[in-house]
Design a protein around this motif. Structure first.
Motif, mmCIF file in Angstrom:
data_model
loop_
_atom_site.group_PDB
_atom_site.id
_atom_site.type_symbol
_atom_site.label_atom_id
_atom_site.label_comp_id
_atom_site.label_asym_id
_atom_site.label_seq_id
_atom_site.Cartn_x
_atom_site.Cartn_y
_atom_site.Cartn_z
ATOM 1 N N GLU A 173 -46.800 19.570 139.536
ATOM 2 C CA GLU A 173 -46.403 19.622 138.126
ATOM 3 C C GLU A 173 -45.044 19.003 137.841
ATOM 4 O O GLU A 173 -44.486 19.165 136.770
ATOM 5 C CB GLU A 173 -46.438 21.081 137.639
ATOM 6 C CG GLU A 173 -47.860 21.616 137.630
ATOM 7 C CD GLU A 173 -47.972 23.029 137.086
ATOM 8 O OE1 GLU A 173 -46.930 23.681 136.891
ATOM 9 O OE2 GLU A 173 -49.118 23.478 136.880
ATOM 10 N N GLY B 45 -44.442 15.708 138.133
ATOM 11 C CA GLY B 45 -44.601 14.321 137.683
ATOM 12 C C GLY B 45 -44.287 14.208 136.198
ATOM 13 O O GLY B 45 -44.811 14.987 135.397
ATOM 14 N N THR C 63 -51.964 16.341 137.646
ATOM 15 C CA THR C 63 -52.904 15.265 137.294
ATOM 16 C C THR C 63 -54.279 15.825 137.011
ATOM 17 O O THR C 63 -55.058 15.267 136.245
ATOM 18 C CB THR C 63 -53.049 14.233 138.425
ATOM 19 O OG1 THR C 63 -53.659 14.892 139.548
ATOM 20 C CG2 THR C 63 -51.707 13.659 138.847
ATOM 21 N N GLN D 69 -43.261 9.703 139.408
ATOM 22 C CA GLN D 69 -44.551 9.941 138.754
ATOM 23 C C GLN D 69 -45.625 10.186 139.829
ATOM 24 O O GLN D 69 -45.485 9.749 140.967
ATOM 25 C CB GLN D 69 -44.956 8.746 137.882
ATOM 26 C CG GLN D 69 -43.987 8.449 136.733
ATOM 27 C CD GLN D 69 -42.746 7.729 137.197
ATOM 28 O OE1 GLN D 69 -42.754 7.034 138.213
ATOM 29 N NE2 GLN D 69 -41.642 7.911 136.470
ATOM 30 N N ALA D 70 -46.705 10.848 139.425
ATOM 31 C CA ALA D 70 -47.795 11.111 140.366
ATOM 32 C C ALA D 70 -48.438 9.804 140.801
ATOM 33 O O ALA D 70 -48.567 8.864 140.012
ATOM 34 C CB ALA D 70 -48.838 12.010 139.707
ATOM 35 N N THR E 16 -51.302 11.927 145.139
ATOM 36 C CA THR E 16 -50.654 13.190 144.752
ATOM 37 C C THR E 16 -51.700 14.299 144.563
ATOM 38 O O THR E 16 -52.781 14.049 144.023
ATOM 39 C CB THR E 16 -49.885 12.987 143.435
ATOM 40 O OG1 THR E 16 -48.950 11.934 143.625
ATOM 41 C CG2 THR E 16 -49.144 14.254 143.010
ATOM 42 N N THR F 234 -47.227 13.564 134.051
ATOM 43 C CA THR F 234 -48.317 14.542 134.153
ATOM 44 C C THR F 234 -47.713 15.930 134.393
ATOM 45 O O THR F 234 -47.897 16.516 135.463
ATOM 46 C CB THR F 234 -49.275 14.171 135.313
ATOM 47 O OG1 THR F 234 -48.474 13.975 136.510
ATOM 48 C CG2 THR F 234 -50.060 12.926 135.035
ATOM 49 N N SER G 88 -53.354 2.218 143.939
ATOM 50 C CA SER G 88 -53.556 2.266 142.488
ATOM 51 C C SER G 88 -53.653 0.846 141.947
ATOM 52 O O SER G 88 -54.744 0.298 141.831
ATOM 53 C CB SER G 88 -52.401 3.025 141.837
ATOM 54 O OG SER G 88 -52.719 3.345 140.509
ATOM 55 N N PRO H 184 -53.597 17.452 142.857
ATOM 56 C CA PRO H 184 -53.886 17.591 141.417
ATOM 57 C C PRO H 184 -52.964 18.583 140.707
ATOM 58 O O PRO H 184 -52.776 18.504 139.506
ATOM 59 C CB PRO H 184 -55.336 18.079 141.386
ATOM 60 C CG PRO H 184 -55.669 18.515 142.772
ATOM 61 C CD PRO H 184 -54.744 17.804 143.696
#
Lengths: 573, 280
Positions: free
Chosen positions: B147, B149, B156, B137-138, B142, B152, B105, B144
């Motif tokens: 749930e 995170g 995501t 956190q995602a 991670t 998010t 990231s 999609p």
């Protein structure tokens, strides 16, 4: 012999070759024995737009443009419109223009100067492969009193790679321009001082900074291109391998900053060069260099900001970010060269200081210093050779961040057995182990502050010139016009002190107090809209007496006479 | 890896600094630390000739726990730091370590360009598909529909980053996937990665037992790939793109692209030679 000079501007549409012409003219002037400078003014266009080469030649070393230009060669008359503010003219100045050939570029703007016509385009057409800029070069040579022989030898050198035809047509154009200018009025050129026959150089501030870095011992450079710093990196790309060094082109400024920290961790003195936007990206890792005590040098060639600003023009507005841009309490070094020649010394000194103090040094050069080419006396060699404190042997449990007396702790280099440690941006103990204990934080903050604040920087922290109760305080490229203004006043019998600060951080309160002894009036001069330098001085030092500021943003440079006027006005002397 | 620096055998524990890790009990990174020390011991590398470089995150704490030289840098920049060190000091064995957030990231651009540059170093990414140090956190890897995170809460909704596909496409010269539950297999892959010239990418599936407790199942789900390593990038790409659950382990790709290492020439005797070009 007092200073005499001649200021010449060459303007044209981008691609008309005015920069090449200007460079050749400056070199010919240098070979003839004149000092001189040439600055470039151009828009952001890669090709097209308008460009101007601004020259001044003199019998004495010069660091600034004059108040007005004496002579303009407008290859395309319309191109002058853009430069009305940058090329101030008097009623006895001359513009030599090509009314007919330059029709497409539009007419000359209104001007107080006298306009003469030279059909440069038409003359160029009479020669196969001929170019108007070479006609202009021949004409200027004639007007300022240079021989065509001197121009030809420079043509040979510069056009070598373009083949015999290009050289021949350029020679013919220069000859034709030279004879065509016979009917134009003569200029009184500065005399040549044959008595000071020392070695002279032709160098830009960006090249000078690169040379200073190499002299200082830099052997690793990470590079990301950015105007107006790219030439530092390009020069080093050629020079470093000869000195046993290496340059890597990085993927962005975050990478270039971190690469130099990595290389320095490996024991190699390292540098990167950038401008404001790049410096902004680098600040996080500069703080890391502070905390991990890994020396690096960051050369910021400033341009107009904020944001992308005006990438090709000068401003002294990165002072705030250089001094205060790091998060946390992060003592580091900030230096600024005071002339093109001083770019060699200041950069070399910065490498020495960074390595000696195991801290990052930010050098604030600027577009005006970096991209000015100057004919100067050879800069002196100074014996600031990099000396990093590296342990020769290790006791058991080597402590990388041992407090010690000076605050500088010997730094092990990978490959040294027994010296293994983890360089860390986390606060740490003396051994380098991460710590969140208040006592460790305080001890390491004190260490990092003390090693820098209490170092003996000697006399180089500032250039202090002249005497008297009035002082001008300035920095960076603004020193040039200020020096010239004060020299003119001195000739009139008025002595004003100059303080040109080279070491901006750490502050030098004792030295400053000594420099200010007997001063009753201060004029601060800087090229920043928000008076960054003035605020810095106010915060860092006690300034006695009456203090005034003469500031403006870039890109227009200060002229010597406006500084003289300011001095008269603000103090009613 | 660097030139021949092999030494007398040091046991794996001899590569540990003795600093107690901050990791949660059961974290996969303990095993990766074990695998890394086994690999260094197996290659008989002198601790002083090795540098472990990291950014920020749980797994980026790795350098402190080793008795080699170490470099705990800023978030996302480990590969840039490592590149500077390796280019300036080709004699040092350089290993970058970190997590999926740090590497893919905030450090994504450096990941692409370090693969492309192919500097001789090894990159060990402890992938747990979550930001652990900031507490759940995602991350780019991670799924999609995760749930839990906190940024998010509805998932995501975007496809995960495919580190090995990207590594291959960007030019990494050695690509492997390991599971932290297989300490010896991971140690062997790391040894191969260090030995192989150029940029070697080792993804280690290393469970975050605190924020992704379901990853404990990886121990059962990961399995050796049924095929051997290939030097054919197209074949490696096909395998990765048909790899449904991303839990096959082993060395996937071994390339032969020459590493990026600018030659450091001996210096001219006198730096003043460089002055010549400026003389008028």
């Amino acid at each position: 012999m007092s200073r005499q000079s001649l200021s010449i501007a060459l303007t044209g549409s981008g691609g008309s070759g005015v920069m090449t012409t200007g460079s050749m003219l400056l070199e010919a002037a240098g070979q003839a024995g004149w000092y001189g400078i040439m600055t470039r003014s151009a828009g952001p266009q890669i090709r097209g737009g308008e460009a101007a080469a601004l020259l001044r030649v003199s019998n004495e070393p010069i660091e600034s443009h004059d108040d007005c230009f004496d002579l303009v060669l407008a290859i395309d008359p319309g191109s002058m419109g853009r430069f009305v503010e940058e090329i101030p003219l008097r009623s006895d100045s001359f513009i030599i223009s090509d009314a007919e050939g330059g029709r497409r570029s539009g007419p000359l703007p209104d001007t107080p100067a006298q306009v003469l016509d030279l059909p440069m385009k038409q003359l160029a057409k009479s020669i196969k492969g001929g170019r108007p800029n070479m006609i202009a070069l021949g004409a200027v040579a004639k007007l300022v009193g240079l021989s065509t022989t001197s121009i030809h030898s420079i043509l040979e050198k510069i056009l070598k790679s373009q083949g015999p035809d290009a050289l021949e047509s350029s020679r013919a154009c220069v000859e034709l321009g030279f004879s065509a200018a016979a009917d134009l009025p003569e200029f009184s050129s500065p005399p040549i001082d044959k008595t000071s026959a020392g070695e002279r150089w032709s160098i830009t501030g960006n090249e000078a900074a690169g040379l200073g870095a190499l002299r200082g011992g830099v052997r690793f450079v990470a590079a990301y291109p950015i105007t107006p710093a790219t030439e530092v990196l390009e020069w080093l790309a050629g020079a470093l391998p000869r000195a046993g060094g290496v340059l890597v082109q990085a993927e962005d400024e975050l990478a270039s900053m971190n690469q130099i920290i990595g290389a320095s961790f490996g024991g190699t003195p390292s540098l990167t060069a950038t401008s404001g936007p790049g410096l902004a990206l680098m600040t996080e890792a500069i703080g890391w260099s502070v905390c991990s005590e890994t020396p690096v040098v960051i050369l910021d060639v400033m341009r107009c900001g904020p944001s992308t600003g005006i990438a090709t023009k000068n401003e002294q507005s990165d002072l705030n970010i250089a001094l205060n841009g790091l998060h946390g309490d992060a003592p580091h070094l900030v230096l600024a060269p005071t002339s093109v020649a001083d770019c060699v010394f200041t950069t070399q000194w910065a490498v020495y200081l960074a390595e000696s103090l195991q801290a990052p040094a930010i050098v604030l050069s600027d577009q005006s210093l970096g991209q000015t080419r100057a004919n100067i006396n050879r800069p002196a060699d100074l014996a600031f050779i990099t000396r990093r404190s590296v342990p020769e042997q290790f006791e058991e449990n080597y402590c990388r961040y041992a407090i010690g007396d000076s605050g500088v702790s010997p730094m092990a280099i990978p490959g040294q057995p027994g010296g293994q440690y983890t360089a860390d941006g986390l606060e740490h103990t003396e051994s380098g182990a991460p710590s969140s204990m208040p006592a460790d934080h305080l001890a390491q903050l004190d260490k990092r502050q003390h090693k820098i604040t209490d170092f003996n920087f000697g006399e180089h922290w500032a250039d202090i010139e002249g005497s008297g109760e009035t002082m001008v305080i300035t920095w960076g490229s603004t020193c040039g016009p200020v020096r010239e203004a004060l020299a003119r006043l001195r000739e009139q019998g008025e002595d004003i002190r100059l303080l040109a600060i080279r070491l901006l951080a750490p502050e030098r309160p004792e030295e400053m107090a000594a420099a200010l002894e007997g001063v009753k009036r201060i004029l601060i001069i800087e090229q920043s809209h928000s008076r960054q330098f003035h605020r810095y001085l106010r915060a860092a030092y006690d300034l006695p007496g009456e203090v005034k500021v003469f500031n403006r943003p870039g890109p227009l440079p200060f002229r010597p006479n406006e500084i003289i006027e300011q001095l008269a006005e603000v103090f009613e002397t | 890896m660097s030139s021949d620096t092999a030494c007398a055998l040091i046991e794996p524990r001899g590569y540990k600094s003795g600093v107690k890790p901050v990791w949660c009990p059961g974290c996969g990174d303990y095993s990766v630390l074990g695998s890394l020390t086994k690999a260094l011991s197996g290659l008989r590398l002198q601790p002083e000739n090795v540098a472990i470089i990291s950014g920020i995150g749980c797994s980026s704490r790795m350098p402190t726990y080793l008795s080699t030289y170490g470099f705990h840098g800023v978030h996302g920049r480990a590969l840039a730091l490592a590149t500077g060190l390796k280019v300036a000091r080709p004699d040092i064995t350089v290993i970058a370590t970190g997590g999926d957030g740090d590497g893919f990231s905030i450090g994504g651009n450096h990941f692409l360009h370090t693969c492309r540059r192919n500097t001789d170093m090894t990159y060990i990414v402890m992938d747990n598909q979550v930001y652990g140090m900031t507490k759940g956190q995602a991350s780019p890897t991670t799924e999609p529909n995760w749930e839990k995170g906190k940024l998010t809460p509805s998932g995501t909704g975007i496809n995960p980053f495919q580190p090995l596909v990207i590594a291959l496409a960007s030019g990494a010269n050695f690509i492997a996937r390991c599971s932290s539950s297989d300490t010896n297999g991971t140690a062997r892959a790391i040894m191969e990665a260090i030995r192989h010239p150029g940029f070697s990418m080792v993804q280690v599936l290393s469970p975050c037992v605190t924020f992704r407790p379901e990853q404990r199942e990886w121990k059962k789900l990961t399995r050796p790939a049924p095929v051997d390593a290939t030097s054919d990038a197209a074949r490696a790409a096909r395998r990765l793109l048909t790899d449904e659950d991303g839990l096959f382990t082993g060395i996937l790709y071994v390339g032969d692209r020459p590493p990026y290492q600018p030659q450091i020439e001996p210096s001219i005797d006198n730096i003043a030679e460089l002055d010549k070009e400026f003389r008028l």
